[in-house]
Design a protein around this motif. Structure first.
Motif, PDB file in Angstrom:
ATOM      1  N   SER A   8       0.828  -1.210   0.000  1.00 27.48           N
ATOM      2  CA  SER A   8       0.000   0.000   0.000  1.00 27.48           C
ATOM      3  C   SER A   8       0.858   1.254   0.000  1.00 27.48           C
ATOM      4  N   TRP A  46      -7.351  -1.761  -2.209  1.00 25.15           N
ATOM      5  CA  TRP A  46      -7.762  -0.381  -2.462  1.00 25.15           C
ATOM      6  C   TRP A  46      -7.032   0.234  -3.657  1.00 25.15           C
ATOM      7  N   LEU A  49      -8.835  -0.271  -6.995  1.00 20.53           N
ATOM      8  CA  LEU A  49     -10.257   0.042  -7.074  1.00 20.53           C
ATOM      9  C   LEU A  49     -10.599   0.960  -8.244  1.00 20.53           C
ATOM     10  N   SER A 103     -12.167   5.206  -7.111  1.00 22.81           N
ATOM     11  CA  SER A 103     -11.725   4.297  -6.048  1.00 22.81           C
ATOM     12  C   SER A 103     -12.856   4.032  -5.057  1.00 22.81           C
ATOM     13  N   GLN A 159     -15.508   0.005  -4.641  1.00 18.25           N
ATOM     14  CA  GLN A 159     -15.812  -0.842  -3.488  1.00 18.25           C
ATOM     15  C   GLN A 159     -17.310  -0.911  -3.190  1.00 18.25           C
TER      16      GLN A 159
END
Length: 385
Positions: A89, A275, A278, A339, A343
């Motif tokens: 990340s 993430w 996304l 992003s 989700q």
């Protein structure tokens, strides 16, 4: 002794030319430190990955248990695992910041086209490496994420199903899939490291860009000690930021379902990638046709690779282009929006918002960038006459 000094001298001269006495624009700021941070992240990922591989077992019956063994039984294993997982990340955070800085200040413009292209290739390999790495813990999200993403290749006419079979190593995601994903995940970081050296060599050929976007061979100072200290300060702040996730909130950037062993008979209610995928995932699913969705993902990277050639503006920095500056921040907001959409469930209004966000993404690169440059050229020519 004489032979040793002869062999050592070229190495020292290269280090001196590219690290110590490298001529650097005196007006660059802390935004130029994200490249160094990306290099730090790459080293962290490679080192922690090597040590994790010593204890990991790439087998569908043992992979999940081996990760738990690392977390519970290996001395310092929890630290290695959390550093590697959160390091991915951190790597994407600094690379995205690095690319947005390049977009804002026009670092893709001539004569730095090759530098930008290599950077986009590195991003693509990062996404591929992170995806196959996400599969290795063999949790629910690992298994079903791999199932969804690899199945996209079946949309390719004629050879699609053959590609899927080759990726899986059989007719379903099983032990062969996990083994080849583990092998690729171990190999690709070294490929990225090699491309990073090429990226730096291309950068140093013409020198770093600067906030003014001016080609200057005069107002430059040596990298050491001035920018070394600046980058060291950035690394210190980044270390504190990174440490928070490792020691206080190590699972906030992951998905809790990945702590459930993979079960082919139980599909998660909502399959989402990590993430940092996304925004791409939102573009993919905003198009109802599978083949068109895969083509859109290809167009994303084609747009990024083509940016130096789509650009027609004689001015690099957005500081001197008010219209482009506004559109740049709209692009940034669009990436954040995509992003967020990525989700959310595949239902209205998220689908419509995702489609609008996808349209703007392609509009920025394929329409706005070339047209705005031509408009600037016209205005400059008009004022001269």
């Amino acid at each position: 002794m004489k032979r040793f000094s002869i062999l050592k001298q070229p190495i020292l001269s290269v280090l001196n030319a590219h690290i110590i006495e490298y001529p650097t624009p005196s007006n660059i700021n802390y935004l130029w430190g994200f490249g160094v941070l990306a290099g730090v992240c790459l080293v962290i990922q490679i080192v922690t990955g090597i040590f994790l591989a010593m204890h990991y077992t790439p087998h569908v019956d043992l992979a999940f248990l081996s990760v738990e063994h690392i977390m519970r039984d290996v001395e310092g294993g929890w630290f290695l695992r959390y550093m590697h997982a959160n390091g991915a990340s951190m790597f994407f955070i600094v690379v995205y910041a690095h690319m947005f800085r390049g977009l804002y200040f026009g670092s893709y413009a001539s004569p730095r086209e090759f530098t930008w292209i290599i950077g986009v290739v590195i991003l693509l390999l990062m996404i591929l490496t992170a995806f196959i790495g996400y599969v290795l813990p063999w949790g629910q999200m690992s298994f079903w994420g791999a199932t969804v993403i690899t199945s996209l290749a079946s949309a390719i006419p004629v050879v699609g199903n053959s590609i899927v079979t080759w990726l899986w190593g059989g007719f379903s995601i099983d032990n062969a899939t996990l083994n080849r994903f583990f092998s690729l995940h171990y190999l690709l970081p070294f490929v990225i490291a090699g491309l990073t050296i090429v990226h730096l060599a291309a950068l140093h050929q013409y020198g770093s860009n600067n906030p003014l976007g001016a080609n200057s061979k005069v107002d430059k100072i040596s990298f050491y000690p001035y920018f070394y200290v600046k980058d060291l300060f950035g690394v210190t702040i980044f270390t504190l930021f990174f440490s928070y996730f490792i020691f206080f909130n190590p699972n906030v950037l992951g998905h809790p379902d990945n702590y459930i062993p993979a079960n082919p008979m139980s599909t998660p209610a909502h399959i989402v990638p990590e993430w940092y995928f996304l925004w791409v995932y939102a573009i993919l699913r905003s198009i109802p046709n599978k083949l068109a969705g895969v083509a859109a993902i290809g167009l994303v990277f084609i747009s990024l690779l083509s940016l130096p050639f789509l650009n027609t503006s004689p001015i690099r920095s957005s500081n001197f282009k008010p219209l482009q500056r506004k559109f740049f921040w709209l692009l940034f907001a669009d990436a954040v929006l995509l992003s967020w959409i990525g989700q959310k469930p595949v239902e209205d209004p998220y689908v419509i918002i995702g489609q609008l966000g996808s349209v703007f993404f392609f509009f920025y690169f394929l329409v706005f960038i070339p047209i705005s440059g031509k408009l600037e050229n016209y205005l400059i020519h008009y004022k001269k006459n």
